[in-house]
Write a protein that holds these residues in place. Sequence first.
Motif, PDB file in Angstrom:
ATOM      1  N   SER A 221       0.856  -1.183   0.000  1.00 14.65           N
ATOM      2  CA  SER A 221       0.000   0.000   0.000  1.00 14.65           C
ATOM      3  C   SER A 221       0.891   1.232   0.000  1.00 14.65           C
ATOM      4  O   SER A 221       1.988   1.213   0.578  1.00 14.65           O
ATOM      5  CB  SER A 221      -0.926   0.021   1.223  1.00 14.65           C
ATOM      6  OG  SER A 221      -1.901  -0.984   1.137  1.00 14.65           O
ATOM      7  N   GLY A 222       0.417   2.293  -0.634  1.00 18.69           N
ATOM      8  CA  GLY A 222       1.185   3.531  -0.667  1.00 18.69           C
ATOM      9  C   GLY A 222       0.265   4.720  -0.837  1.00 18.69           C
ATOM     10  O   GLY A 222      -0.896   4.583  -1.244  1.00 18.69           O
ATOM     11  N   ILE A 223       0.779   5.882  -0.490  1.00 20.01           N
ATOM     12  CA  ILE A 223       0.036   7.135  -0.657  1.00 20.01           C
ATOM     13  C   ILE A 223       0.614   7.879  -1.861  1.00 20.01           C
ATOM     14  O   ILE A 223       1.836   8.045  -1.971  1.00 20.01           O
ATOM     15  CB  ILE A 223       0.127   7.995   0.614  1.00 20.01           C
ATOM     16  CG1 ILE A 223      -0.697   7.349   1.734  1.00 20.01           C
ATOM     17  CG2 ILE A 223      -0.355   9.403   0.355  1.00 20.01           C
ATOM     18  CD1 ILE A 223      -0.645   8.097   3.042  1.00 20.01           C
ATOM     19  N   VAL A 224      -0.267   8.289  -2.779  1.00 16.43           N
ATOM     20  CA  VAL A 224       0.144   9.002  -3.991  1.00 16.43           C
ATOM     21  C   VAL A 224      -0.734  10.226  -4.164  1.00 16.43           C
ATOM     22  O   VAL A 224      -1.849  10.293  -3.631  1.00 16.43           O
ATOM     23  CB  VAL A 224       0.049   8.098  -5.238  1.00 16.43           C
ATOM     24  CG1 VAL A 224       0.970   6.894  -5.120  1.00 16.43           C
ATOM     25  CG2 VAL A 224      -1.389   7.624  -5.461  1.00 16.43           C
ATOM     26  N   TRP A 225      -0.245  11.217  -4.906  1.00 14.72           N
ATOM     27  CA  TRP A 225      -1.048  12.376  -5.266  1.00 14.72           C
ATOM     28  C   TRP A 225      -0.489  12.982  -6.558  1.00 14.72           C
ATOM     29  O   TRP A 225       0.643  12.711  -6.946  1.00 14.72           O
ATOM     30  CB  TRP A 225      -1.091  13.401  -4.141  1.00 14.72           C
ATOM     31  CG  TRP A 225       0.220  14.022  -3.778  1.00 14.72           C
ATOM     32  CD1 TRP A 225       0.757  15.190  -4.225  1.00 14.72           C
ATOM     33  CD2 TRP A 225       1.178  13.480  -2.853  1.00 14.72           C
ATOM     34  NE1 TRP A 225       1.965  15.421  -3.663  1.00 14.72           N
ATOM     35  CE2 TRP A 225       2.257  14.394  -2.806  1.00 14.72           C
ATOM     36  CE3 TRP A 225       1.231  12.334  -2.057  1.00 14.72           C
ATOM     37  CZ2 TRP A 225       3.366  14.181  -2.013  1.00 14.72           C
ATOM     38  CZ3 TRP A 225       2.334  12.121  -1.257  1.00 14.72           C
ATOM     39  CH2 TRP A 225       3.388  13.044  -1.243  1.00 14.72           C
ATOM     40  N   ARG A 226      -1.312  13.792  -7.213  1.00 17.06           N
ATOM     41  CA  ARG A 226      -0.921  14.400  -8.482  1.00 17.06           C
ATOM     42  C   ARG A 226      -0.042  15.610  -8.220  1.00 17.06           C
ATOM     43  O   ARG A 226      -0.353  16.477  -7.411  1.00 17.06           O
ATOM     44  CB  ARG A 226      -2.156  14.806  -9.284  1.00 17.06           C
ATOM     45  CG  ARG A 226      -1.842  15.499 -10.614  1.00 17.06           C
ATOM     46  CD  ARG A 226      -3.109  15.927 -11.314  1.00 17.06           C
ATOM     47  NE  ARG A 226      -3.848  14.785 -11.812  1.00 17.06           N
ATOM     48  CZ  ARG A 226      -3.671  14.208 -12.988  1.00 17.06           C
ATOM     49  NH1 ARG A 226      -2.734  14.672 -13.805  1.00 17.06           N
ATOM     50  NH2 ARG A 226      -4.406  13.169 -13.356  1.00 17.06           N
ATOM     51  N   ASP A 227       1.082  15.684  -8.942  1.00 16.46           N
ATOM     52  CA  ASP A 227       1.993  16.819  -8.877  1.00 16.46           C
ATOM     53  C   ASP A 227       2.297  17.239 -10.310  1.00 16.46           C
ATOM     54  O   ASP A 227       3.249  16.756 -10.922  1.00 16.46           O
ATOM     55  CB  ASP A 227       3.259  16.435  -8.110  1.00 16.46           C
ATOM     56  CG  ASP A 227       4.166  17.627  -7.852  1.00 16.46           C
ATOM     57  OD1 ASP A 227       5.261  17.430  -7.303  1.00 16.46           O
ATOM     58  OD2 ASP A 227       3.787  18.757  -8.221  1.00 16.46           O
ATOM     59  N   GLY A 228       1.453  18.098 -10.855  1.00 15.98           N
ATOM     60  CA  GLY A 228       1.607  18.478 -12.258  1.00 15.98           C
ATOM     61  C   GLY A 228       1.257  17.306 -13.165  1.00 15.98           C
ATOM     62  O   GLY A 228       0.181  16.726 -13.083  1.00 15.98           O
ATOM     63  N   GLU A 229       2.168  16.943 -14.056  1.00 16.16           N
ATOM     64  CA  GLU A 229       1.957  15.817 -14.965  1.00 16.16           C
ATOM     65  C   GLU A 229       2.626  14.551 -14.449  1.00 16.16           C
ATOM     66  O   GLU A 229       2.892  13.633 -15.218  1.00 16.16           O
ATOM     67  CB  GLU A 229       2.518  16.164 -16.348  1.00 16.16           C
ATOM     68  CG  GLU A 229       1.802  17.299 -17.036  1.00 16.16           C
ATOM     69  CD  GLU A 229       0.330  17.013 -17.218  1.00 16.16           C
ATOM     70  OE1 GLU A 229      -0.489  17.902 -16.936  1.00 16.16           O
ATOM     71  OE2 GLU A 229       0.005  15.865 -17.612  1.00 16.16           O
ATOM     72  N   GLN A 230       2.867  14.498 -13.163  1.00 13.84           N
ATOM     73  CA  GLN A 230       3.496  13.326 -12.564  1.00 13.84           C
ATOM     74  C   GLN A 230       2.712  12.898 -11.335  1.00 13.84           C
ATOM     75  O   GLN A 230       1.992  13.678 -10.715  1.00 13.84           O
ATOM     76  CB  GLN A 230       4.947  13.628 -12.157  1.00 13.84           C
ATOM     77  CG  GLN A 230       5.896  13.856 -13.327  1.00 13.84           C
ATOM     78  CD  GLN A 230       7.301  14.106 -12.856  1.00 13.84           C
ATOM     79  OE1 GLN A 230       7.530  14.787 -11.865  1.00 13.84           O
ATOM     80  NE2 GLN A 230       8.274  13.560 -13.568  1.00 13.84           N
ATOM     81  N   ALA A 231       2.879  11.620 -10.989  1.00 11.35           N
ATOM     82  CA  ALA A 231       2.348  11.081  -9.736  1.00 11.35           C
ATOM     83  C   ALA A 231       3.457  11.127  -8.696  1.00 11.35           C
ATOM     84  O   ALA A 231       4.566  10.647  -8.950  1.00 11.35           O
ATOM     85  CB  ALA A 231       1.856   9.656  -9.923  1.00 11.35           C
ATOM     86  N   ARG A 232       3.179  11.725  -7.560  1.00 13.41           N
ATOM     87  CA  ARG A 232       4.154  11.827  -6.471  1.00 13.41           C
ATOM     88  C   ARG A 232       3.870  10.719  -5.468  1.00 13.41           C
ATOM     89  O   ARG A 232       2.724  10.510  -5.058  1.00 13.41           O
ATOM     90  CB  ARG A 232       4.048  13.202  -5.798  1.00 13.41           C
ATOM     91  CG  ARG A 232       5.114  13.477  -4.757  1.00 13.41           C
ATOM     92  CD  ARG A 232       6.393  13.936  -5.411  1.00 13.41           C
ATOM     93  NE  ARG A 232       7.417  14.213  -4.416  1.00 13.41           N
ATOM     94  CZ  ARG A 232       7.574  15.376  -3.796  1.00 13.41           C
ATOM     95  NH1 ARG A 232       6.743  16.369  -4.081  1.00 13.41           N
ATOM     96  NH2 ARG A 232       8.533  15.549  -2.926  1.00 13.41           N
ATOM     97  N   TYR A 233       4.913  10.021  -5.034  1.00 12.96           N
ATOM     98  CA  TYR A 233       4.764   8.885  -4.123  1.00 12.96           C
ATOM     99  C   TYR A 233       5.319   9.247  -2.755  1.00 12.96           C
ATOM    100  O   TYR A 233       6.427   9.791  -2.646  1.00 12.96           O
ATOM    101  CB  TYR A 233       5.525   7.667  -4.631  1.00 12.96           C
ATOM    102  CG  TYR A 233       4.912   6.990  -5.834  1.00 12.96           C
ATOM    103  CD1 TYR A 233       4.376   5.723  -5.735  1.00 12.96           C
ATOM    104  CD2 TYR A 233       4.876   7.617  -7.073  1.00 12.96           C
ATOM    105  CE1 TYR A 233       3.818   5.085  -6.838  1.00 12.96           C
ATOM    106  CE2 TYR A 233       4.315   7.005  -8.182  1.00 12.96           C
ATOM    107  CZ  TYR A 233       3.795   5.731  -8.058  1.00 12.96           C
ATOM    108  OH  TYR A 233       3.249   5.113  -9.133  1.00 12.96           O
ATOM    109  N   LEU A 234       4.560   8.926  -1.715  1.00  8.51           N
ATOM    110  CA  LEU A 234       5.110   9.053  -0.361  1.00  8.51           C
ATOM    111  C   LEU A 234       6.157   7.968  -0.131  1.00  8.51           C
ATOM    112  O   LEU A 234       7.288   8.252   0.249  1.00  8.51           O
ATOM    113  CB  LEU A 234       4.000   8.944   0.677  1.00  8.51           C
ATOM    114  CG  LEU A 234       4.461   9.024   2.133  1.00  8.51           C
ATOM    115  CD1 LEU A 234       4.941  10.427   2.452  1.00  8.51           C
ATOM    116  CD2 LEU A 234       3.346   8.616   3.082  1.00  8.51           C
TER     117      LEU A 234
END
Length: 553
Positions: A221-234
Amino acid sequence: MSSVPRPASDPALKRRKGALAAAALLVLLVICLIAWLHGVYVERENRHRHQAERELQSINQLQLQAVVGWQQRSLRDAEMLVEDTLLSAALGHWLGDGDVSAREGVRRRLRTLNELGHYTAVHFVDSAGTVLLSNRADDGREGKRVPMADLGALQSALSSAKAVMAEPVSDQAFAFPFISVFAPLYDDEVAIGAVWLVQDLRSALLPLLEPWPTPSQTARSGIVWRDGEQARYLNAPRGVKAAVLQYRYPLDGNPAAVVLALGGVRGVFYASDEQGRAVMAMASPVFGTRWLLLSSVEVAEVFADVRRREILALALPVSLLLLASAGVFGLVLRRAWQRERVLTQALQRNLGGLEAQLRVDPLTGVANRRALDEAVSFQLALAVRGETPLALLMIDVDHFKLYNDHYGHPAGDQCLKALAAALQAHVGRAGELVARYGGEEFAVLLPLTDGKAALDLAQRMCEAVRRLQIPHAASTVASHATVSIGVAWLKADAVTVEYARTHRIAPEGGPEGGLEWPLMRELFEQADAALYEAKRLGRDQAVLYVDPDGEVR
């Protein structure tokens, strides 16, 4: 006259036709059986698929609840500060009148929040983001500024008069990835700044995502969010070596699970992971944030067992039909009975192992508080009935909060493991027990041990900890980690069985019937009082409890 050829004899023709019919019937039966078994296989695979989807959904929701609970606890702590009028007044006295005592009172409050709230650092900053006061005067933070990435959250908190949690940040301000919560403070409705709460993501948030309650080699499991045109991963995905907050994935339209999740897909769905492997995934939004909790497991692992079992199930009935033997059914039943017995035995072993794990501290490997309470109750009963002594050591790691602040919580965990091993090496007799009492505190139960012997053992434990030479630059006691130990013991020959059963004594000059004294609590309180005395005398030593009347216990 010409002769007419005679047809083959009727019996031979009938036998050939009968053999062909039997072969055709057998082939038809086998085809029908295979078709039926294929339908059964598809039904079972779908049932297994639905079960796996429900399991993934349940695990994702449990982890989501843990993350949301952590988020709400952090914001609740900050909201309590917003409503703390005494803290705001003290800040007003310091900032407006230059009251030094008010400033130190605020620093003590920040230090208390740092210690009790499990925050890595707690600072007070002005509305421009400059640190005016730290929980520790010598940490070198005062005068520095909040990272640029957190300034927006600070301004939002000041303008809304509510606690605001910022996005995760990896910045030079700290040597570890962190997340900030800002609690705005006001004096007469005028913003005077905010309390800046800092948490180390490695010890605060990642442990909520890493445990997986079912055995799996590919689940994560992981936490992700949108950062511009990329997916940012915790935390980096499986198979990727990257530090916290250092991995990104392009949102270029490929069918990866993270792309679909950030594109709006929710619930359980099928896609590929970052390395192109087929996965079953579940995406859930984290309320109040831009985050998504993304859980996934490889499809090949999910269906490997069921496919293997069902292929065997397809071959077995065909073999049964061809062999046409009742003995095969008996063998199958016998194997089923053996499998059930093996599973039953494995379940019993697992239940026994789980019961043992419930009494073991997962970090240090020694007994936990529950096991200690049970052991004290049992040994206390034996001591009273056998009229034998019973000793208890309460051990506290000196300045452990400062150790965590200086080296970080992961290093603190390693320190506790080493100390627990050193303490465990000094016990070995039947009934003796080392337990983690809570946080940085340990307890040692010593049956058949009087005060002098217990004190000698406690002093040897202090020396064993010193010999570990674990660096502790933040300690005011020594340059290495040390412990303080309080020793108490029970003279069980002076206690009756009735005393142990009722926990009542009649103090001298007291009223009829006496006062209620739980014997176990009394032993812990005496050991704790001796521990306090060891700290008062300078720490890094062992002290034996002394009664108020001067008698050594």
